[in-house]
Design a protein around this motif. Structure first.
Motif, PDB file in Angstrom:
ATOM      1  N   GLY A 321      56.999  25.707  29.237  1.00 38.29           N
ATOM      2  CA  GLY A 321      58.281  26.176  29.728  1.00 38.29           C
ATOM      3  C   GLY A 321      58.775  25.331  30.887  1.00 38.29           C
ATOM      4  O   GLY A 321      57.981  24.786  31.662  1.00 38.29           O
ATOM      5  N   VAL A 322      60.094  25.193  31.017  1.00 36.82           N
ATOM      6  CA  VAL A 322      60.686  24.470  32.132  1.00 36.82           C
ATOM      7  C   VAL A 322      61.942  25.209  32.567  1.00 36.82           C
ATOM      8  O   VAL A 322      62.671  25.760  31.729  1.00 36.82           O
ATOM      9  N   ASP A 323      62.193  25.250  33.868  1.00 37.77           N
ATOM     10  CA  ASP A 323      63.333  25.965  34.431  1.00 37.77           C
ATOM     11  C   ASP A 323      63.992  25.077  35.481  1.00 37.77           C
ATOM     12  O   ASP A 323      63.303  24.500  36.335  1.00 37.77           O
ATOM     13  N   LEU A 324      65.305  24.977  35.417  1.00 38.75           N
ATOM     14  CA  LEU A 324      66.053  24.148  36.363  1.00 38.75           C
ATOM     15  C   LEU A 324      67.149  24.982  36.996  1.00 38.75           C
ATOM     16  O   LEU A 324      67.947  25.606  36.289  1.00 38.75           O
ATOM     17  N   ALA A 325      67.196  25.016  38.329  1.00 35.07           N
ATOM     18  CA  ALA A 325      68.239  25.735  39.063  1.00 35.07           C
ATOM     19  C   ALA A 325      68.980  24.747  39.950  1.00 35.07           C
ATOM     20  O   ALA A 325      68.362  24.011  40.725  1.00 35.07           O
ATOM     21  N   ILE A 326      70.311  24.751  39.819  1.00 35.25           N
ATOM     22  CA  ILE A 326      71.145  23.826  40.576  1.00 35.25           C
ATOM     23  C   ILE A 326      72.101  24.640  41.446  1.00 35.25           C
ATOM     24  O   ILE A 326      73.065  25.231  40.934  1.00 35.25           O
ATOM     25  N   PRO A 327      71.865  24.705  42.760  1.00 34.63           N
ATOM     26  CA  PRO A 327      72.793  25.421  43.644  1.00 34.63           C
ATOM     27  C   PRO A 327      73.997  24.542  43.979  1.00 34.63           C
ATOM     28  O   PRO A 327      73.887  23.314  44.069  1.00 34.63           O
ATOM     29  N   PHE A 328      75.156  25.165  44.158  1.00 38.75           N
ATOM     30  CA  PHE A 328      76.317  24.423  44.626  1.00 38.75           C
ATOM     31  C   PHE A 328      77.194  25.376  45.433  1.00 38.75           C
ATOM     32  O   PHE A 328      77.253  26.577  45.158  1.00 38.75           O
ATOM     33  N   GLY A 329      77.828  24.810  46.445  1.00 42.06           N
ATOM     34  CA  GLY A 329      78.518  25.667  47.399  1.00 42.06           C
ATOM     35  C   GLY A 329      77.489  26.451  48.194  1.00 42.06           C
ATOM     36  O   GLY A 329      76.308  26.112  48.254  1.00 42.06           O
ATOM     37  N   LYS A 330      77.919  27.527  48.806  1.00 46.22           N
ATOM     38  CA  LYS A 330      77.007  28.346  49.600  1.00 46.22           C
ATOM     39  C   LYS A 330      76.409  29.502  48.824  1.00 46.22           C
ATOM     40  O   LYS A 330      75.420  30.103  49.262  1.00 46.22           O
ATOM     41  N   ALA A 331      76.989  29.818  47.672  1.00 48.27           N
ATOM     42  CA  ALA A 331      76.535  31.025  46.991  1.00 48.27           C
ATOM     43  C   ALA A 331      76.383  30.882  45.480  1.00 48.27           C
ATOM     44  O   ALA A 331      75.910  31.802  44.823  1.00 48.27           O
ATOM     45  N   TRP A 332      76.761  29.735  44.918  1.00 48.86           N
ATOM     46  CA  TRP A 332      76.721  29.559  43.470  1.00 48.86           C
ATOM     47  C   TRP A 332      75.411  28.936  43.021  1.00 48.86           C
ATOM     48  O   TRP A 332      74.807  28.135  43.741  1.00 48.86           O
ATOM     49  N   ASN A 333      74.989  29.288  41.797  1.00 49.59           N
ATOM     50  CA  ASN A 333      73.763  28.738  41.248  1.00 49.59           C
ATOM     51  C   ASN A 333      73.875  28.656  39.729  1.00 49.59           C
ATOM     52  O   ASN A 333      74.250  29.632  39.065  1.00 49.59           O
ATOM     53  N   LEU A 334      73.573  27.498  39.173  1.00 47.53           N
ATOM     54  CA  LEU A 334      73.528  27.296  37.724  1.00 47.53           C
ATOM     55  C   LEU A 334      72.066  27.141  37.327  1.00 47.53           C
ATOM     56  O   LEU A 334      71.354  26.302  37.893  1.00 47.53           O
ATOM     57  N   GLN A 335      71.632  27.957  36.366  1.00 50.52           N
ATOM     58  CA  GLN A 335      70.207  27.968  36.035  1.00 50.52           C
ATOM     59  C   GLN A 335      70.016  27.955  34.520  1.00 50.52           C
ATOM     60  O   GLN A 335      70.734  28.616  33.769  1.00 50.52           O
ATOM     61  N   GLY A 336      69.032  27.192  34.071  1.00 49.89           N
ATOM     62  CA  GLY A 336      68.713  27.133  32.656  1.00 49.89           C
ATOM     63  C   GLY A 336      67.222  27.059  32.436  1.00 49.89           C
ATOM     64  O   GLY A 336      66.470  26.564  33.288  1.00 49.89           O
ATOM     65  N   GLU A 337      66.781  27.553  31.272  1.00 52.17           N
ATOM     66  CA  GLU A 337      65.354  27.633  30.982  1.00 52.17           C
ATOM     67  C   GLU A 337      65.113  27.294  29.513  1.00 52.17           C
ATOM     68  O   GLU A 337      65.918  27.639  28.633  1.00 52.17           O
ATOM     69  N   TYR A 338      63.988  26.611  29.239  1.00 53.24           N
ATOM     70  CA  TYR A 338      63.614  26.287  27.874  1.00 53.24           C
ATOM     71  C   TYR A 338      62.117  26.534  27.702  1.00 53.24           C
ATOM     72  O   TYR A 338      61.306  26.169  28.569  1.00 53.24           O
ATOM     73  N   VAL A 339      61.736  27.153  26.580  1.00 57.23           N
ATOM     74  CA  VAL A 339      60.335  27.461  26.282  1.00 57.23           C
ATOM     75  C   VAL A 339      60.050  27.083  24.839  1.00 57.23           C
ATOM     76  O   VAL A 339      60.886  27.323  23.953  1.00 57.23           O
ATOM     77  N   LYS A 340      58.866  26.513  24.590  1.00 59.44           N
ATOM     78  CA  LYS A 340      58.500  26.138  23.224  1.00 59.44           C
ATOM     79  C   LYS A 340      57.043  26.492  22.951  1.00 59.44           C
ATOM     80  O   LYS A 340      56.163  26.259  23.784  1.00 59.44           O
ATOM     81  N   ASN A 341      56.823  27.058  21.759  1.00 63.02           N
ATOM     82  CA  ASN A 341      55.480  27.310  21.251  1.00 63.02           C
ATOM     83  C   ASN A 341      55.114  26.130  20.350  1.00 63.02           C
ATOM     84  O   ASN A 341      55.782  25.883  19.343  1.00 63.02           O
ATOM     85  N   THR A 342      54.059  25.395  20.684  1.00 63.27           N
ATOM     86  CA  THR A 342      53.749  24.148  19.985  1.00 63.27           C
ATOM     87  C   THR A 342      52.796  24.322  18.812  1.00 63.27           C
ATOM     88  O   THR A 342      52.542  23.363  18.087  1.00 63.27           O
ATOM     89  N   THR A 343      52.270  25.519  18.587  1.00 68.89           N
ATOM     90  CA  THR A 343      51.232  25.672  17.565  1.00 68.89           C
ATOM     91  C   THR A 343      51.582  26.657  16.463  1.00 68.89           C
ATOM     92  O   THR A 343      50.804  26.833  15.534  1.00 68.89           O
ATOM     93  N   THR A 344      52.721  27.307  16.529  1.00 67.88           N
ATOM     94  CA  THR A 344      53.073  28.314  15.530  1.00 67.88           C
ATOM     95  C   THR A 344      53.590  27.681  14.239  1.00 67.88           C
ATOM     96  O   THR A 344      54.066  26.540  14.226  1.00 67.88           O
ATOM     97  N   ASP A 345      53.488  28.446  13.152  1.00 63.11           N
ATOM     98  CA  ASP A 345      54.066  28.027  11.874  1.00 63.11           C
ATOM     99  C   ASP A 345      55.508  28.499  11.725  1.00 63.11           C
ATOM    100  O   ASP A 345      56.188  28.140  10.765  1.00 63.11           O
ATOM    101  N   TYR A 346      55.992  29.320  12.646  1.00 60.99           N
ATOM    102  CA  TYR A 346      57.353  29.826  12.588  1.00 60.99           C
ATOM    103  C   TYR A 346      58.349  28.698  12.879  1.00 60.99           C
ATOM    104  O   TYR A 346      58.098  27.818  13.715  1.00 60.99           O
ATOM    105  N   SER A 347      59.494  28.754  12.235  1.00 60.30           N
ATOM    106  CA  SER A 347      60.552  27.785  12.541  1.00 60.30           C
ATOM    107  C   SER A 347      61.243  28.130  13.854  1.00 60.30           C
ATOM    108  O   SER A 347      61.741  27.252  14.559  1.00 60.30           O
ATOM    109  N   ASN A 348      61.295  29.434  14.192  1.00 63.84           N
ATOM    110  CA  ASN A 348      61.885  29.865  15.471  1.00 63.84           C
ATOM    111  C   ASN A 348      60.815  29.811  16.558  1.00 63.84           C
ATOM    112  O   ASN A 348      60.308  30.826  17.015  1.00 63.84           O
TER     113      ASN A 348
END
Length: 451
Positions: A321-348
């Motif tokens: 998993g990886v998470d990135l938070a980008i603050p801007f201004g005094k009160a704003w925040n843009l945040q995104g996250e990505y997670v991957k299972n590397t061993t499953t047989d599922y397509s999702n």
């Protein structure tokens, strides 16, 4: 700031606490203008000298040294008057990061009895559930206790009690069901009694390295999203490091039951008994994890790795998993996250979310608030059970096992109504489940208290 000036300022906070003190340091004479302040604080255990018996008052004091002094003053807070406590609160806020590294909770509400520190929180919550579940009205109280064994070792615990005011809302907290063929019987009530969900010992090696042993909350990713919060507790050991803008941790142990689930015992024809905990998909599974984060000032990046040793049919054994938070201004925040299972047989086999937040929220300042909106796309192979959310929108992933995907929006808002009183609300909508019925909108509102 010279060390001697800092000590003189600190002494003003403890005026009247100590009546007499002997000369503790060889380089502070009785003629020195700060002699009485240094002597008093030394006698109270607030300041310490060097092994050679000197004080070195003309040397510049570091923020870490001053934080140590503030921490010791906080232990004497019940001996201070209102004005002195107000000054100490301001100092504690200014040196919050250094105090956090020392393991000190910055709050003038924290109470000390002997070497025990007490604090807590409470919640009253109403839930309008999805999937035709009955709505719910529940309450929760948690009491935190920290025992200071010595300057580097603490014992930490948390007592929790959950109560359903409106009867069963579909969570069945505390329920036990026994099934024998087509027959079944349920026991217990909708309250789950008092339990200790945190109990650990933490030893600090210097100011940067610590080891935690026992049961502790183990969180991954940002907690304003779908990944589980501390409802899944972890029994194990963790080695952590934190200095300046970098932090890291590695641990091994077992995930434990989500306490808001029910337990079913099934008896087969041979008399064998099988135990099942609903919604506890990773219960009692051994896991190794690694976490790391760095604050670049313009952005905060965190990453985690989770490897399971004893797999079940739902979850395969390795996630990143990886998470990135980008603050801007005094009160704003843009945040995104990505997670991957590397061993499953599922397509999702992956999941991601992105959110935009605005927040001036401060529990001590009425009228401050925070508001955020998130979009989530979750593959079933990454869902561990539980949630960082208060709605039940994720039940579709748990109920429709297999290769599945859930997409939805959620809005999260908070406002401080009174000092240490918070109104929290969540609304999940626009849900699209790849296989199975789409969830209805769900929302929750709660009053939260800190003490």
């Amino acid at each position: 700031m010279k060390k001697i000036l800092a000590i003189a300022a600190a002494a003003a906070l403890t005026a009247g606490v100590s009546a007499f003190a002997a000369n503790p340091f060889s380089d502070v004479s009785t003629d020195d203008w700060a002699y009485q302040a240094v002597s008093d604080l030394s006698d109270q255990g607030v300041v310490e000298g060097y092994p050679d018996g000197t004080f070195k008052g003309e040397r510049n004091i570091t923020r870490y040294e001053l934080a140590q002094i503030i921490a010791r003053l906080m232990a004497k807070e019940d001996q201070l008057n209102a004005e002195q406590r107000a000054t100490l609160d301001k100092l504690a806020g200014e040196y919050a990061d250094e105090l956090a590294n020392l393991g000190v909770r910055v709050s003038n509400l924290e109470k000390k009895v002997g070497n025990l520190y007490w604090s807590g929180d409470a919640r009253m919550r109403y839930k309008d559930n999805s999937y035709d579940k009955a709505d719910g009205w529940d309450g929760r109280m948690r009491i935190n206790v920290k025992g200071q064994v010595n300057d580097s070792t603490t014992i930490n615990g948390r007592l929790t009690y959950n109560m359903n005011f409106k009867g069963n809302d579909g969570n069945n907290a505390g329920k036990v069901t026994i099934k024998d063929g087509d027959d079944s019987a349920s026991f217990g009530d909708d309250d789950n009694g008092v339990y200790m969900d945190i109990l650990n010992v933490k030893h600090q090696f210097g100011k940067d390295v610590a080891v935690t042993l026992g049961r502790y909350a183990n969180n991954f990713g940002n907690q304003g999203s779908w990944r589980f919060g501390d409802s899944h507790d972890f029994d194990g050991a963790e080695l952590s490091y934190g200095a300046n803008k970098f932090n890291a941790a590695v641990g091994f142990g077992r995930f434990q039951t989500n306490y808001n689930s029910n337990t079913t015992y099934t008896i087969d024809d041979n008399g064998e008994i099988t135990k099942t905990d609903a919604n506890a998909l990773i219960d009692d599974q051994e896991a190794l994890y690694v976490k790391a984060g760095y604050d670049f000032n313009f952005a905060k990046l965190t990453a985690d790795y989770l490897k399971f040793e004893n797999n079940n049919d739902k979850l395969n054994d390795e996630l990143y998993g990886v998470d990135l938070a980008i603050p801007f201004g005094k009160a704003w925040n843009l945040q995104g996250e990505y997670v991957k299972n590397t061993t499953t047989d599922y397509s999702n086999d992956d999941a991601w979310n992105v959110g935009l937040q605005y927040s001036t929220l401060n529990w001590k300042k009425p009228g401050t608030f925070g508001l955020g909106v998130w979009y989530n796309d979750i593959g079933s192979a990454t869902y561990l059970g539980g949630s960082g959310l208060s709605t039940n929108i994720l039940d579709g992933i748990a109920a429709n096992k297999g290769d599945n995907e859930l997409k939805f929006w959620n809005v999260i808002g908070d406002v401080t109504l009174l000092k240490n009183v918070n109104l929290h609300a969540e609304y999940a909508f626009g849900a699209d489940l790849d296989k199975g019925s789409d969830p209805d909108d769900a929302w929750t509102v709660s009053l939260n208290y800190k003490f």
